[in-house]
Design a protein around this motif. Structure first.
Motif, short mmCIF file in Angstrom:
data_model
loop_
_atom_site.label_atom_id
_atom_site.label_comp_id
_atom_site.label_asym_id
_atom_site.label_seq_id
_atom_site.Cartn_x
_atom_site.Cartn_y
_atom_site.Cartn_z
N PRO A 57 79.49 114.47 53.58
CA PRO A 57 80.68 115.18 53.11
C PRO A 57 81.99 114.47 53.43
O PRO A 57 82.95 114.56 52.66
CB PRO A 57 80.59 116.54 53.83
CG PRO A 57 79.13 116.72 54.10
CD PRO A 57 78.63 115.34 54.41
N LYS A 58 82.04 113.76 54.57
CA LYS A 58 83.27 113.06 54.92
C LYS A 58 83.57 111.92 53.95
O LYS A 58 84.71 111.76 53.50
CB LYS A 58 83.17 112.51 56.36
CG LYS A 58 83.31 113.56 57.44
CD LYS A 58 83.37 112.90 58.81
CE LYS A 58 83.60 113.94 59.91
NZ LYS A 58 82.48 114.89 60.05
N ILE A 59 82.56 111.12 53.64
CA ILE A 59 82.83 110.00 52.73
C ILE A 59 83.08 110.51 51.31
O ILE A 59 83.94 109.98 50.60
CB ILE A 59 81.70 108.95 52.76
CG1 ILE A 59 82.13 107.71 51.96
CG2 ILE A 59 80.38 109.50 52.25
CD1 ILE A 59 81.19 106.54 52.08
N VAL A 62 83.87 101.41 45.46
CA VAL A 62 82.55 100.82 45.72
C VAL A 62 82.11 101.28 47.10
O VAL A 62 82.86 101.14 48.08
CB VAL A 62 82.59 99.28 45.67
CG1 VAL A 62 81.20 98.71 45.97
CG2 VAL A 62 83.09 98.81 44.31
N VAL A 63 80.90 101.83 47.17
CA VAL A 63 80.33 102.29 48.43
C VAL A 63 79.12 101.43 48.77
O VAL A 63 78.17 101.36 47.98
CB VAL A 63 79.89 103.77 48.35
CG1 VAL A 63 79.32 104.22 49.69
CG2 VAL A 63 81.06 104.65 47.92
N LEU A 64 79.15 100.78 49.91
CA LEU A 64 78.02 99.98 50.37
C LEU A 64 77.10 100.86 51.21
O LEU A 64 77.20 100.93 52.43
CB LEU A 64 78.51 98.77 51.17
CG LEU A 64 79.42 97.80 50.41
CD1 LEU A 64 79.93 96.71 51.33
CD2 LEU A 64 78.70 97.21 49.20
N ALA A 65 76.21 101.58 50.53
CA ALA A 65 75.24 102.45 51.20
C ALA A 65 73.96 101.64 51.40
O ALA A 65 72.91 101.97 50.85
CB ALA A 65 74.99 103.69 50.36
N THR A 66 74.07 100.61 52.20
CA THR A 66 73.05 99.55 52.25
C THR A 66 72.23 99.55 53.53
O THR A 66 71.64 98.51 53.87
CB THR A 66 73.74 98.19 52.04
OG1 THR A 66 74.97 98.15 52.79
CG2 THR A 66 74.09 97.98 50.58
N GLY A 67 72.16 100.67 54.20
CA GLY A 67 71.20 100.82 55.28
C GLY A 67 71.53 100.05 56.55
O GLY A 67 72.65 99.60 56.78
N ILE A 68 70.50 99.89 57.37
CA ILE A 68 70.69 99.29 58.69
C ILE A 68 71.14 97.83 58.57
O ILE A 68 72.02 97.38 59.30
CB ILE A 68 69.37 99.38 59.50
CG1 ILE A 68 69.08 100.85 59.84
CG2 ILE A 68 69.45 98.56 60.78
CD1 ILE A 68 67.80 101.06 60.62
N GLN A 69 70.56 97.09 57.63
CA GLN A 69 70.88 95.67 57.53
C GLN A 69 72.14 95.41 56.71
O GLN A 69 72.60 94.27 56.64
CB GLN A 69 69.71 94.90 56.94
CG GLN A 69 69.53 95.06 55.44
CD GLN A 69 68.78 96.32 55.04
OE1 GLN A 69 68.64 97.25 55.83
NE2 GLN A 69 68.30 96.36 53.81
N GLY A 70 72.71 96.46 56.09
CA GLY A 70 73.79 96.25 55.12
C GLY A 70 75.10 95.81 55.69
O GLY A 70 76.00 95.41 54.96
N PHE A 128 79.13 102.59 54.09
CA PHE A 128 78.29 103.66 54.61
C PHE A 128 76.95 103.05 55.01
O PHE A 128 75.91 103.29 54.41
CB PHE A 128 78.11 104.75 53.54
CG PHE A 128 77.66 106.08 54.11
CD1 PHE A 128 78.57 106.95 54.67
CD2 PHE A 128 76.34 106.45 54.08
CE1 PHE A 128 78.18 108.17 55.19
CE2 PHE A 128 75.92 107.66 54.59
CZ PHE A 128 76.84 108.53 55.15
N ASN A 129 77.02 102.20 56.04
CA ASN A 129 75.82 101.53 56.55
C ASN A 129 75.95 101.40 58.06
O ASN A 129 76.83 102.01 58.67
CB ASN A 129 75.61 100.17 55.86
CG ASN A 129 76.85 99.29 55.92
OD1 ASN A 129 77.58 99.28 56.91
ND2 ASN A 129 77.10 98.55 54.85
N TYR A 130 75.08 100.61 58.66
CA TYR A 130 75.05 100.53 60.12
C TYR A 130 76.35 99.99 60.71
O TYR A 130 76.66 100.26 61.87
CB TYR A 130 73.88 99.65 60.56
CG TYR A 130 73.49 99.82 62.01
CD1 TYR A 130 72.75 100.93 62.41
CD2 TYR A 130 73.84 98.88 62.96
CE1 TYR A 130 72.38 101.11 63.74
CE2 TYR A 130 73.47 99.04 64.29
CZ TYR A 130 72.75 100.16 64.67
OH TYR A 130 72.40 100.33 65.98
#
Length: 480
Positions: A435-437, A178-186, A412-414
């Motif tokens: 590429p790293k993630i 599971v990747v939390l690509a949820t931006g600045i507020q994530g 993968f967020n702030y």
């Protein structure tokens, strides 16, 4: 070149890279249903880039979910109010080295090379249009109007994701990663100081990260708390929408003038940051937070050009109160009365603030758990609450049990800022970070199935060479 011609070019370049080849990840069965190899939470620029990266690595059993309607992912059509992006136009991002997938290629297909040369910075709405095109061009598996509410680890290295929303196929999904690509507020939540939230009715204020109805603010006097670029974006936007006055209050005696990101972009700091020892990472980000970033020149100039714009320096808000006519604010210079307040005070980062991590946050290691770091009393509490991530953006555990429960969960967020630098939080770093993630996720999938993969390797006996010689062959073959 037209967009149709660009489409042909994209497909040709992807074909040359053998994009979309047969997957290598072995399927996993579960009694509750289909198991995705990866579920990416967030369909904005980060989520789309990670999805493309995984598919390039032939990890295709993936799904991207986003709580917003299609085309409204990320901040660009919601709370972002700047005219243009703040980064230089030439920085690449989620193209992952495919030239035809760059913003420049998309822009030139519509406006020609001369249109690119004439462009100063990328218009905000055009960036969103590019992201929509990118998603459609790559046929990425995104499901909109699906909100993640809870992550629950279950047996055999699988997470159960509780979901809701008009686009949700059911009440849950299963995923190995599971990747939390949820931006600045994530990584936490937008912050309204308690001296405001506890003393004013919500009818008198809004955070600049939310949806603000500017129509009732026409002809009104507005106060904005904060000295970052967003404060000036909102001042300009409010005045353009008809507000009579917009007052920006900054606690500093002078506006910051140095943007450390510009230095990081050219010094190797962004792409090589992950290799720094922990004490250096901590010092770098303490300095970054302490000095902050100024608004861009164009952002400041756009706001300050309005007759109704007012800038208050050395003017922290000490107290607010509610009157019959609206909110009043006290600064060292005295009381000021307004019709409405906009709060641009940024966010707090802490996994404990994320409802989807309710079952796991106590196991997540924070930077405050590390020892031997150069603590700065002014910066440390903010830095300490950030999760301590691997160089591949994976959560790490406070204990052996925690590490087991968190294996397969990525941020993968702030919140990755201290561990991984200007990466998931800025376009300046996203081209190095994706590429790293992607590599870290693929490595985990491979190593999780190592025993089965190696057994199949050692048992492999399919004959490839089928050569034989006829009886009258002149070939001279000797054995022994």
């Amino acid at each position: 070149m037209s967009l149709e011609a660009l489409h042909e070019r994209v497909q040709m370049e992807l074909a040359c890279l053998a994009y979309g080849g047969a997957g290598w990840v072995m399927p996993h069965a579960h009694s509750e249903g289909h198991v995705y190899d990866v579920v990416i939470v967030g369909g904005g620029q980060s989520g789309l880039g990670i999805a493309f990266g995984l598919m390039k690595e032939r990890v295709a059993n993936i799904l991207v979910i986003d709580e917003n309607k299609a085309g409204l992912e990320g901040p660009w059509e919601t709370y972002a109010r700047m005219r243009t992006l703040r980064t230089p136009k030439h920085l690449t991002s989620i193209d992952l080295g495919v030239p035809s997938l760059t913003f420049r290629a998309w822009w030139e297909a519509q406006h020609g090379p001369e249109g690119w040369e004439a462009l100063d910075k990328i218009p905000r709405k055009e960036w969103m249009s590019y992201l929509r095109w990118y998603r459609d061009e790559l046929k990425l598996p995104v499901r909109n109007e699906v909100k993640l509410t809870l992550i629950e680890p279950v047996q055999d290295g699988v997470y159960r994701l509780s979901i809701e929303g008009a686009g949700a196929p059911s009440s849950r999904l299963l995923a190995r990663k599971v990747v939390l690509a949820t931006g600045i507020q994530g990584g936490g939540e937008w912050h309204v100081p308690s001296f405001i939230a506890d003393h004013l009715s919500p009818r008198w204020y809004a955070h600049t990260s939310g949806m603000v109805d500017f129509e009732p603010l026409k002809g009104k006097r507005i106060a904005i708390l904060g000295g970052g670029a967003s404060a000036f974006d909102n001042a300009h936007f409010a005045l353009a929408e008809g507000a009579e006055e917009a007052h920006v209050f900054v606690r500093r005696k002078e506006m910051p003038r140095i943007n450390p990101i510009r230095q990081m972009e050219t010094s190797g700091m962004i792409e090589r940051y992950y290799s720094l020892p922990d004490e250096d990472k901590y010092s770098v980000m303490a300095h970054f937070f302490k000095n902050n970033q100024p608004p861009t020149n164009d952002t400041f100039n756009q706001a300050s050009a309005w007759p109704g714009f007012h800038l208050h320096l050395d003017a922290p808000w000490l107290e607010v109160r509610e009157t019959a006519d609206g909110p009043s604010v006290r600064t060292p210079q005295g009381w000021h009365s307004f019709d409405y307040l906009l709060i641009s005070t940024g966010l707090l980062t802490d996994p404990a603030l994320r409802p989807e991590l309710k079952l796991l946050e106590k196991h997540i290691a924070r930077w405050g758990d590390r020892t031997g770091l150069p603590h700065d009393p002014a910066a440390s509490p903010v830095l300490d609450a950030h999760p301590y991530l691997s160089p591949g953006f994976a959560f790490t555990g406070r204990s052996e049990e925690g590490s087991r429960l968190l294996h397969g969960l990525f941020a993968f967020n702030y919140s990755a800022l201290i561990s991984c630098g200007i990466s998931a939080s800025a376009l300046s770093g996203i081209r190095f970070a994706v590429p790293k993630i992607v590599s870290a996720i693929a490595d985990q999938l491979f190593l999780d199935d190592k025993e089965m993969i190696l057994r199949r390797f050692f048992e492999y006996d399919e004959q490839e060479f089928t050569g034989h010689w006829p009886a009258d062959s002149k070939a001279n073959i000797t054995s022994g």
